[in-house]
Design a protein around this motif. Structure first.
Motif, PDB file in Angstrom:
ATOM      1  N   THR A  35      77.156 -12.147  91.033  1.00 15.74           N
ATOM      2  CA  THR A  35      76.844 -13.139  92.068  1.00 15.74           C
ATOM      3  C   THR A  35      78.118 -13.636  92.731  1.00 15.74           C
ATOM      4  O   THR A  35      78.180 -13.775  93.961  1.00 15.74           O
ATOM      5  N   ARG A  36      79.148 -13.898  91.938  1.00 16.26           N
ATOM      6  CA  ARG A  36      80.423 -14.363  92.498  1.00 16.26           C
ATOM      7  C   ARG A  36      81.017 -13.310  93.433  1.00 16.26           C
ATOM      8  O   ARG A  36      81.534 -13.640  94.506  1.00 16.26           O
ATOM      9  N   ASP A  37      80.908 -12.029  93.062  1.00 17.41           N
ATOM     10  CA  ASP A  37      81.400 -10.954  93.931  1.00 17.41           C
ATOM     11  C   ASP A  37      80.621 -10.893  95.242  1.00 17.41           C
ATOM     12  O   ASP A  37      81.200 -10.643  96.304  1.00 17.41           O
ATOM     13  N   ARG A  38      79.325 -11.142  95.161  1.00 12.69           N
ATOM     14  CA  ARG A  38      78.511 -11.133  96.383  1.00 12.69           C
ATOM     15  C   ARG A  38      78.888 -12.286  97.307  1.00 12.69           C
ATOM     16  O   ARG A  38      78.929 -12.110  98.534  1.00 12.69           O
ATOM     17  N   VAL A  39      79.172 -13.451  96.726  1.00  9.11           N
ATOM     18  CA  VAL A  39      79.610 -14.594  97.540  1.00  9.11           C
ATOM     19  C   VAL A  39      80.928 -14.267  98.219  1.00  9.11           C
ATOM     20  O   VAL A  39      81.115 -14.527  99.417  1.00  9.11           O
ATOM     21  N   GLN A  40      81.854 -13.685  97.473  1.00  8.70           N
ATOM     22  CA  GLN A  40      83.158 -13.343  98.047  1.00  8.70           C
ATOM     23  C   GLN A  40      83.023 -12.289  99.146  1.00  8.70           C
ATOM     24  O   GLN A  40      83.739 -12.343 100.141  1.00  8.70           O
ATOM     25  N   ALA A  41      82.110 -11.347  98.975  1.00  7.31           N
ATOM     26  CA  ALA A  41      81.916 -10.316  99.996  1.00  7.31           C
ATOM     27  C   ALA A  41      81.387 -10.930 101.290  1.00  7.31           C
ATOM     28  O   ALA A  41      81.768 -10.502 102.388  1.00  7.31           O
ATOM     29  N   LEU A  42      80.530 -11.938 101.168  1.00  3.19           N
ATOM     30  CA  LEU A  42      80.007 -12.599 102.361  1.00  3.19           C
ATOM     31  C   LEU A  42      81.039 -13.509 103.015  1.00  3.19           C
ATOM     32  O   LEU A  42      80.888 -13.885 104.185  1.00  3.19           O
ATOM     33  N   SER A  43      82.059 -13.872 102.298  1.00  8.13           N
ATOM     34  CA  SER A  43      83.069 -14.798 102.815  1.00  8.13           C
ATOM     35  C   SER A  43      84.193 -14.103 103.573  1.00  8.13           C
ATOM     36  O   SER A  43      85.054 -14.774 104.133  1.00  8.13           O
ATOM     37  N   LYS A  44      84.205 -12.789 103.580  1.00  4.94           N
ATOM     38  CA  LYS A  44      85.276 -12.075 104.276  1.00  4.94           C
ATOM     39  C   LYS A  44      85.139 -12.276 105.784  1.00  4.94           C
ATOM     40  O   LYS A  44      84.043 -12.178 106.344  1.00  4.94           O
ATOM     41  N   PRO A  45      86.262 -12.555 106.475  1.00  7.25           N
ATOM     42  CA  PRO A  45      86.202 -12.760 107.924  1.00  7.25           C
ATOM     43  C   PRO A  45      85.897 -11.460 108.673  1.00  7.25           C
ATOM     44  O   PRO A  45      86.256 -10.370 108.235  1.00  7.25           O
ATOM     45  N   VAL A  46      85.204 -11.625 109.782  1.00  6.37           N
ATOM     46  CA  VAL A  46      84.852 -10.483 110.623  1.00  6.37           C
ATOM     47  C   VAL A  46      85.690 -10.578 111.896  1.00  6.37           C
ATOM     48  O   VAL A  46      85.818 -11.656 112.481  1.00  6.37           O
ATOM     49  N   PRO A  47      86.278  -9.478 112.347  1.00  8.23           N
ATOM     50  CA  PRO A  47      87.123  -9.542 113.547  1.00  8.23           C
ATOM     51  C   PRO A  47      86.320  -9.938 114.795  1.00  8.23           C
ATOM     52  O   PRO A  47      85.150  -9.603 114.933  1.00  8.23           O
ATOM     53  N   VAL A  48      86.982 -10.647 115.687  1.00 12.59           N
ATOM     54  CA  VAL A  48      86.380 -11.081 116.944  1.00 12.59           C
ATOM     55  C   VAL A  48      86.284  -9.878 117.888  1.00 12.59           C
ATOM     56  O   VAL A  48      87.174  -9.029 117.923  1.00 12.59           O
ATOM     57  N   VAL A  49      85.196  -9.827 118.676  1.00 12.49           N
ATOM     58  CA  VAL A  49      84.982  -8.710 119.599  1.00 12.49           C
ATOM     59  C   VAL A  49      84.790  -9.250 121.016  1.00 12.49           C
ATOM     60  O   VAL A  49      84.450 -10.400 121.220  1.00 12.49           O
ATOM     61  N   GLU A  50      84.999  -8.388 121.995  1.00 17.42           N
ATOM     62  CA  GLU A  50      84.872  -8.764 123.402  1.00 17.42           C
ATOM     63  C   GLU A  50      83.457  -8.537 123.941  1.00 17.42           C
ATOM     64  O   GLU A  50      83.017  -9.232 124.834  1.00 17.42           O
ATOM     65  N   ASP A  51      82.762  -7.555 123.417  1.00 17.42           N
ATOM     66  CA  ASP A  51      81.432  -7.189 123.893  1.00 17.42           C
ATOM     67  C   ASP A  51      80.435  -8.331 123.626  1.00 17.42           C
ATOM     68  O   ASP A  51      80.262  -8.738 122.479  1.00 17.42           O
TER      69      ASP A  51
END
Length: 116
Positions: A35-51
């Motif tokens: 569960t802790r690994d799943r929380v950490q995976a969801l917390s990773k930042p996603v790069p900003v896009v222009e589209d």
């Protein structure tokens, strides 16, 4: 039944209980770590896009991820509480098994324990 026989049987029972409690502890720890690994995976930042379409999709995903993290954090709290309770049970069963092992180690045929 002699005292030695009862002690031996009691020691075997204590070892089975100890093994069960340790197995439960390991199972709970693995579930909490997952569960802790799943929380950490969801917390990773996603790069900003222009589209704009992709941006909208990322925003919806971010909203979904926040809700999922909240749910997973509640689950993590419950799992941690159960893990702590099980750790206490395992510690008691380890102590009992160790005490009985020490008693059995010092037993004699006359039914009295040897002094160290």
């Amino acid at each position: 039944m002699t005292r030695d026989t009862r002690l031996t049987r009691l020691q075997a029972l204590a070892q089975m209980i100890r093994d069960r409690d340790l197995a439960r502890l390991q199972k709970l720890a693995m579930a909490r770590n997952d569960t802790r690994d799943r929380v950490q995976a969801l917390s990773k930042p996603v790069p900003v896009v222009e589209d704009p379409a992709l941006f909208t999709a990322r925003q919806l995903h971010a909203k979904w991820a926040v809700e999922q993290r909240m749910q997973l954090n509640r689950t993590l709290a419950h799992q941690t509480a159960r893990l702590i309770e099980q750790r206490d049970k395992a510690a008691r069963s380890l102590g009992r098994a160790d005490a009985l092992a020490q008693l059995c180690k010092g037993k004699t045929g006359s039914g009295t324990a040897r002094k160290p």
